[in-house]
Design a protein around this motif. Structure first.
Motif, PDB file in Angstrom:
ATOM      1  N   ARG A  75      11.068  12.767  -7.671  1.00  0.00           N
ATOM      2  CA  ARG A  75      10.759  12.601  -8.990  1.00  0.00           C
ATOM      3  C   ARG A  75       9.830  11.305  -9.210  1.00  0.00           C
ATOM      4  O   ARG A  75       9.075  11.318 -10.416  1.00  0.00           O
ATOM      5  N   GLU A 126       8.991  25.977  -4.315  1.00  0.00           N
ATOM      6  CA  GLU A 126       8.473  26.179  -5.826  1.00  0.00           C
ATOM      7  C   GLU A 126       6.958  25.676  -5.856  1.00  0.00           C
ATOM      8  O   GLU A 126       6.093  26.008  -6.623  1.00  0.00           O
ATOM      9  N   ASN A 146       9.261  17.851  -9.900  1.00  0.00           N
ATOM     10  CA  ASN A 146      10.488  18.105  -9.963  1.00  0.00           C
ATOM     11  C   ASN A 146      10.481  19.556  -9.311  1.00  0.00           C
ATOM     12  O   ASN A 146      11.345  20.398 -10.048  1.00  0.00           O
ATOM     13  N   LEU A 147      10.179  19.710  -8.132  1.00  0.00           N
ATOM     14  CA  LEU A 147       9.985  21.291  -7.694  1.00  0.00           C
ATOM     15  C   LEU A 147      10.503  21.168  -6.360  1.00  0.00           C
ATOM     16  O   LEU A 147      10.248  20.219  -5.371  1.00  0.00           O
ATOM     17  N   THR A 148      11.331  22.201  -5.623  1.00  0.00           N
ATOM     18  CA  THR A 148      11.400  22.314  -4.185  1.00  0.00           C
ATOM     19  C   THR A 148      10.144  22.736  -3.438  1.00  0.00           C
ATOM     20  O   THR A 148       9.030  22.963  -4.206  1.00  0.00           O
ATOM     21  N   ARG A 197      10.859  16.128 -16.370  1.00  0.00           N
ATOM     22  CA  ARG A 197      11.732  17.335 -17.109  1.00  0.00           C
ATOM     23  C   ARG A 197      10.904  18.594 -16.940  1.00  0.00           C
ATOM     24  O   ARG A 197      11.749  19.573 -17.344  1.00  0.00           O
ATOM     25  N   TYR A 198       9.827  19.007 -16.327  1.00  0.00           N
ATOM     26  CA  TYR A 198       9.257  20.054 -16.296  1.00  0.00           C
ATOM     27  C   TYR A 198      10.083  21.118 -15.450  1.00  0.00           C
ATOM     28  O   TYR A 198      10.236  20.278 -14.167  1.00  0.00           O
ATOM     29  N   THR A 199      10.157  22.021 -15.743  1.00  0.00           N
ATOM     30  CA  THR A 199      10.816  23.179 -14.745  1.00  0.00           C
ATOM     31  C   THR A 199       9.537  24.057 -13.823  1.00  0.00           C
ATOM     32  O   THR A 199       8.455  23.755 -14.407  1.00  0.00           O
ATOM     33  N   LYS A 200      10.042  24.887 -13.133  1.00  0.00           N
ATOM     34  CA  LYS A 200       8.845  25.675 -12.275  1.00  0.00           C
ATOM     35  C   LYS A 200       8.095  26.270 -13.448  1.00  0.00           C
ATOM     36  O   LYS A 200       6.926  26.425 -13.268  1.00  0.00           O
ATOM     37  N   ASP A 201       8.673  27.062 -14.422  1.00  0.00           N
ATOM     38  CA  ASP A 201       8.127  27.864 -15.250  1.00  0.00           C
ATOM     39  C   ASP A 201       6.879  27.018 -16.181  1.00  0.00           C
ATOM     40  O   ASP A 201       5.998  27.329 -16.555  1.00  0.00           O
ATOM     41  N   ASP A 202       7.417  25.663 -16.583  1.00  0.00           N
ATOM     42  CA  ASP A 202       6.680  24.800 -17.355  1.00  0.00           C
ATOM     43  C   ASP A 202       5.308  24.423 -16.176  1.00  0.00           C
ATOM     44  O   ASP A 202       4.089  24.615 -16.929  1.00  0.00           O
ATOM     45  N   TRP A 203       5.545  24.335 -15.163  1.00  0.00           N
ATOM     46  CA  TRP A 203       4.295  23.943 -14.182  1.00  0.00           C
ATOM     47  C   TRP A 203       3.508  25.278 -13.961  1.00  0.00           C
ATOM     48  O   TRP A 203       2.180  25.093 -14.148  1.00  0.00           O
TER      49      TRP A 203
END
Length: 252
Positions: free
Chosen positions: A108, A118, A113-115, A154-160
């Motif tokens: 982070r 992702e 914040n992704l694998t 805080r961003y998720t995969k969908d955010d990115w």
């Protein structure tokens, strides 16, 4: 030798009130009292207190500790062996947790914040952390940098993916602008420069026109950033820098 309640509290790092409580519930009663009625603890009492504190550190409730310590069949050595096993297990677990936290901190650190899977899905062949070290070196101690990391973490995969979709749309528009031969000082170029500035403000930190101007200069002067923008279209870095400059003047 015997010791006062205050001395024992100091040795053990507990409060006098705690020792009074242990005495009150029969968990640790001092072996003697002074003529004035004050508690006096001997070495055996200190050994028992050590056992109590070991078990408390391991999360045992006081009533269970009393049962364990008052079992007439219990061997003091067995207590130590059990506690050693439990503490060793806990230490190993804490080490694993510390390693996991350290890994998460590194992951982070630059707000990605992704694998790995992702990251590949979202960014394709481009490394989203390619310029991370440079960005931290330049701005690591600033409030804006910290804000960008707080948001990005805080961003998720969908955010990115939404962010990348915006970048793709913007890139296509800027490519078309350059293909049409429109100047960096033209209205469309300034509008796209402003969209670029607002994109930064939306996803990372509030970017003033003056700050945006500084970024534009960096896109040209730093070979890594120049390569990133020119990979979208040759010459885009300089064209964007000039459009950002024109837009900043327009914004005053």
């Amino acid at each position: 030798m015997d010791y006062s309640v205050g001395q024992v509290a100091g040795f053990a790092g507990v409060t006098v009130r705690t020792l009074h409580h242990y005495d009150g519930i029969g968990l640790l009663s001092p072996s003697a009292r002074s003529r004035a009625g004050h508690r006096r603890y001997d070495d055996g009492d200190l050994d028992r207190l050590q056992q109590i504190l070991f078990y408390r550190e391991l999360g045992f409730p006081l009533d269970e500790i009393a049962v364990l310590l008052d079992d007439p069949r219990a061997d003091p050595q067995e207590h130590l062996r059990r506690q050693h096993r439990l503490l060793s297990g806990r230490i190993a677990e804490l080490r694993r947790m510390a390693d996991a936290v350290e890994t998460a901190m590194e992951a982070r650190k630059m707000g990605i914040n992704l694998t790995p899977e992702e990251k590949f899905e979202v960014f394709g062949g481009k490394d989203p952390e390619e310029h991370a070290e440079e960005a931290e070196r330049r701005w690591g101690g600033t409030d804006l940098y910290a804000e960008s990391q707080r948001r990005a973490a805080r961003y998720t995969k969908d955010d990115w993916k939404r962010m990348q979709a915006e970048v793709t749309e913007w890139t296509a528009a800027y490519d078309a602008l350059m293909e049409a031969g429109e100047p960096a000082t033209g209205e469309r170029a300034m509008e796209l420069a402003e969209a670029h500035r607002l994109h930064i403000g939306k996803w990372f930190y509030e970017c003033s026109a003056e700050m945006h101007r500084g970024l534009g200069e960096m896109y040209v002067s730093d070979e890594r950033f120049r390569a990133y923008y020119d990979s979208m279209r040759p010459g885009l870095a300089e064209h964007l820098r000039d459009a950002i400059e024109a837009n900043a003047r327009r914004l005053g």
